[in-house]
Design an enzyme around this catalytic site. Structure first.
Site, short mmCIF file in Angstrom:
data_model
loop_
_atom_site.label_atom_id
_atom_site.label_comp_id
_atom_site.label_asym_id
_atom_site.label_seq_id
_atom_site.Cartn_x
_atom_site.Cartn_y
_atom_site.Cartn_z
N CYS A 1 -0.91 -16.58 2.76
CA CYS A 1 -1.93 -16.11 2.04
C CYS A 1 -2.79 -17.44 1.75
O CYS A 1 -4.03 -17.19 1.21
CB CYS A 1 -1.27 -15.73 0.53
SG CYS A 1 -0.25 -14.32 0.69
N GLN B 1 7.76 -8.06 -1.72
CA GLN B 1 8.60 -8.76 -0.62
C GLN B 1 10.03 -8.01 -0.55
O GLN B 1 10.60 -8.29 0.14
CB GLN B 1 8.65 -10.25 -0.55
CG GLN B 1 7.38 -11.01 -0.34
CD GLN B 1 6.81 -10.87 1.20
OE1 GLN B 1 7.59 -10.39 2.14
NE2 GLN B 1 5.32 -11.09 1.39
N SER C 1 3.02 -3.18 -1.97
CA SER C 1 1.98 -3.36 -1.01
C SER C 1 2.32 -2.90 0.36
O SER C 1 3.42 -3.17 0.97
CB SER C 1 1.63 -4.93 -0.73
OG SER C 1 0.58 -5.14 0.52
N ALA C 2 1.38 -1.88 0.90
CA ALA C 2 1.80 -1.13 2.14
C ALA C 2 1.92 -1.95 3.46
O ALA C 2 2.95 -1.76 4.05
CB ALA C 2 0.68 -0.12 2.47
N HIS C 3 1.10 -3.10 3.56
CA HIS C 3 1.40 -3.63 5.03
C HIS C 3 2.31 -4.64 4.93
O HIS C 3 2.94 -4.97 6.07
CB HIS C 3 0.03 -4.67 5.24
CG HIS C 3 -0.42 -5.75 4.42
ND1 HIS C 3 -0.46 -6.98 5.00
CD2 HIS C 3 -0.60 -5.89 2.86
CE1 HIS C 3 -0.77 -7.80 3.85
NE2 HIS C 3 -0.94 -7.09 2.88
N THR D 1 -12.94 6.56 -5.17
CA THR D 1 -12.21 7.51 -4.60
C THR D 1 -11.22 6.92 -3.52
O THR D 1 -11.30 5.89 -2.92
CB THR D 1 -13.38 8.14 -3.21
OG1 THR D 1 -14.19 8.74 -4.08
CG2 THR D 1 -12.58 9.13 -2.48
N1 PMP Z 1 2.45 -10.62 -3.75
C1 PMP Z 1 3.35 -11.15 -2.80
C2 PMP Z 1 4.82 -11.51 -3.18
C3 PMP Z 1 2.83 -11.28 -1.53
O1 PMP Z 1 3.65 -11.85 -0.48
C4 PMP Z 1 1.39 -10.67 -1.09
C5 PMP Z 1 0.75 -11.04 0.20
N2 PMP Z 1 1.14 -12.21 0.71
C6 PMP Z 1 0.60 -10.28 -2.40
C7 PMP Z 1 1.24 -10.30 -3.57
C8 PMP Z 1 -0.68 -9.78 -1.87
O2 PMP Z 1 -0.65 -8.64 -1.35
P1 PMP Z 1 -2.00 -7.95 -0.55
O3 PMP Z 1 -2.06 -8.66 0.57
O4 PMP Z 1 -1.65 -6.32 -0.58
O5 PMP Z 1 -3.01 -8.22 -1.54
#
Ligand code: PMP
Length: 372
Positions: free
Chosen positions: A317, A172, A192-194, A230
Site C-alpha cells: 500500500c 486480512q 475489502s472485496a479484493h 449509487t
Molecule cells: N486495511 C488493511 C489491513 C489492508 O491490508 C488494506 C489494503 N492494503 C486496506 C485496509 C485498504 O483496503 P482497500 O484497498 O480496499 O482500500
C-alpha cells in the site's frame, strides 16, 4: 516465463465466482433506488450481495454498509463515529493500516510488543486514565505486513468494560480466519472485496445498530444514510459472490500453512542470517515477512520480479515510497532491518510450484548478493 504471484495481501487474483457475478450485474440496467422493475431487479442484486456479506460475518443484513473499499470504510469508522458527547477519542494500535492511522492527527497509538501483538494491559491503562464512553478503539484482526493475529476477543472485552466501542479492520482476516466470532465481539468491522478475490474498489463496514455515524459522504441517503451515492452494483455483486464462496476457499487454510512453513524453513536454510518477522506471535497462514539484513527490500523485490516472482517490500500500500515500515518500527526493528524486509503472501490459487519458484529465485538472489 511462467510467473508466480505471491502478493495476495496487496490484492488477490479474481475468483471465477466473482467474475461471473460482476459480468451478470453489468448487463443489468437500473438504479437500485428506482421504483420501476429495472430498479427492483438492480435492488435484488444489491440485496443478495448484502445477504452474502452479512452471512460471512454472521450478522444481520441491516448492518452492512457498502463502501468503495476498506480505505473508505476505515475512514468512515474513524471520522464518522459519533459518540454520545464530544470530544471523541480514538485509540488505535501502532500497527494499523494507514487508512486508520492517517485519518486524524489526534489518534492515540496503542503500542505493540516486539512480537507484533497489542499488549492488552497497555490498552487497559490508556482506557482507564479517562472517561471512555467517547472512545473508539481500533485494532486490526490480522496485520497486512506480518500476518500477526491480534487478540481481538480480549481487546474488545477490555474496550467494552471501559464503556468504549471497538472497531476491527478485518480485511486480512477475512480470507483466512472465521469472521463471525470477530464480528460478534466488535461494534464495527471493515472488509475489502479484493483481498478475498473479489473486484477492486468495493468494501464494507459492518456496524451494529447502536453505532451512530455522522456521514462523511452526503447526498441521496443510500446505505443507512451513512454513505450516500449509487452503489457500484457490479463490484458489490462480485463482493457478495466471494463472500458466499469464501467458506469453500477457507478450507485451504491448512495447505497454505504447510506451504508457508516449508517456505520459511527453506529460507532460513538458504540465508541463516534472515529472520521471520512476527514468528513469535500467532500468525495467519498466508503471510511471511522475511528480513535479510544487508540487502534492501527494493533490491530483493526487483531481483525476484526479474525471476518471475511478484512479492512486495513491506506494505504494498505504501510501495513507491520505500520508507521503513511503521509496523516493523513499532515492533522495535532498526531502520536497516525494517528496510530489508519483504512480504511474501499466499492465497486461494497458490500452489507448491509457486513456492518452489520463489525458493529457487530467492536462493539465486542470496548467492548473488553474497558475492557483491
Ligand atoms: N486495511 C488493511 C489491513 C489492508 O491490508 C488494506 C489494503 N492494503 C486496506 C485496509 C485498504 O483496503 P482497500 O484497498 O480496499 O482500500
Amino acid at each position: 516465463m511462467k510467473r508466480s504471484y505471491l502478493d495476495y495481501n496487496a490484492t488477490a487474483p479474481l475468483k471465477p465466482e466473482a467474475r461471473q457475478a460482476v459480468l451478470a450485474a453489468m448487463d443489468r440496467a437500473g438504479n437500485p433506488s428506482s421504483v420501476h422493475q429495472d430498479g427492483q431487479a438492480a435492488r435484488a442484486i444489491l440485496s443478495r450481495a448484502r445477504r452474502q456479506a452479512a452471512a460471512l460475518a454472521g450478522r444481520p443484513e441491516s448492518e452492512v454498509i457498502f463502501t468503495s473499499g476498506a480505505t473508505e470504510a476505515n475512514n468512515l469508522a474513524i471520522s464518522g463515529f459519533a459518540p454520545p458527547a464530544e470530544p471523541k477519542r480514538i485509540l488505535a494500535s501502532a500497527v494499523e493500516h494507514p487508512s486508520v492511522l492517517e485519518v486524524s492527527d489526534s489518534i492515540e497509538p496503542i503500542p505493540v510488543r516486539a512480537s507484533g501483538d497489542v499488549d492488552p494491559e497497555a490498552l487497559e491503562r490508556r482506557l482507564h486514565d479517562r472517561d471512555s464512553r467517547r472512545t473508539l478503539v481500533s485494532v486490526m484482526a490480522v496485520n497486512n505486513e506480518t500476518g500477526v493475529i491480534q487478540p481481538i476477543e480480549e481487546l474488545a472485552d477490555i474496550a467494552h468494560d471501559a464503556g468504549a466501542l471497538f472497531h476491527s479492520d478485518c480485511v486480512q482476516a477475512a480470507p483466512h480466519l472465521e469472521l463471525a466470532p470477530l464480528a460478534a465481539v466488535s461494534d464495527i468491522i471493515t472488509l475489502s472485496a479484493h483481498k478475498l478475490g473479489g473486484p477492486r474498489g468495493v468494501g464494507a463496514l459492518i456496524a451494529k445498530e447502536h453505532v451512530v455515524f455522522t456521514p462523511v459522504q452526503r447526498g441521496g441517503g443510500q446505505e443507512r444514510r451513512v454513505r450516500s451515492g449509487t452503489e457500484a452494483l457490479e463490484a458489490v455483486a462480485g463482493f457478495g459472490a466471494v463472500c458466499a464462496a469464501q467458506p469453500t476457499y477457507a478450507a485451504r487454510g491448512p495447505a497454505l500453512l504447510a506451504m508457508r512453513d516449508r517456505m520459511e524453513t527453506e529460507v532460513r536454510r538458504i540465508a541463516p542470517n534472515s529472520l521471520i518477522v512476527g514468528a513469535d506471535a500467532p500468525r495467519a497462514p498466508h503471510t511471511a515477512n522475511i528480513a535479510l539484513p544487508g540487502a534492501s527490500a527494493e533490491t530483493q523485490v526487483m531481483a525476484l520480479d526479474l525471476a518471475g516472482v511478484s512479492v512486495s517490500a513491506g506494505s504494498a500500500c505504501s510501495s513507491g515510497k520505500i520508507a521503513a515500515s511503521h509496523v516493523l518500527t513499532a515492533m522495535g526493528f532498526d531502520a536497516e532491518t525494517a528496510g530489508s524486509a519483504i512480504r511474501v503472501s499466499l492465497g486461494w490459487a497458490t500452489e507448491e510450484a509457486d513456492i518452489d519458484r520463489f525458493l529457487d529465485a530467492y536462493e539465486k538472489m542470496v548467492h548473488r548478493l553474497s558475492r557483491t
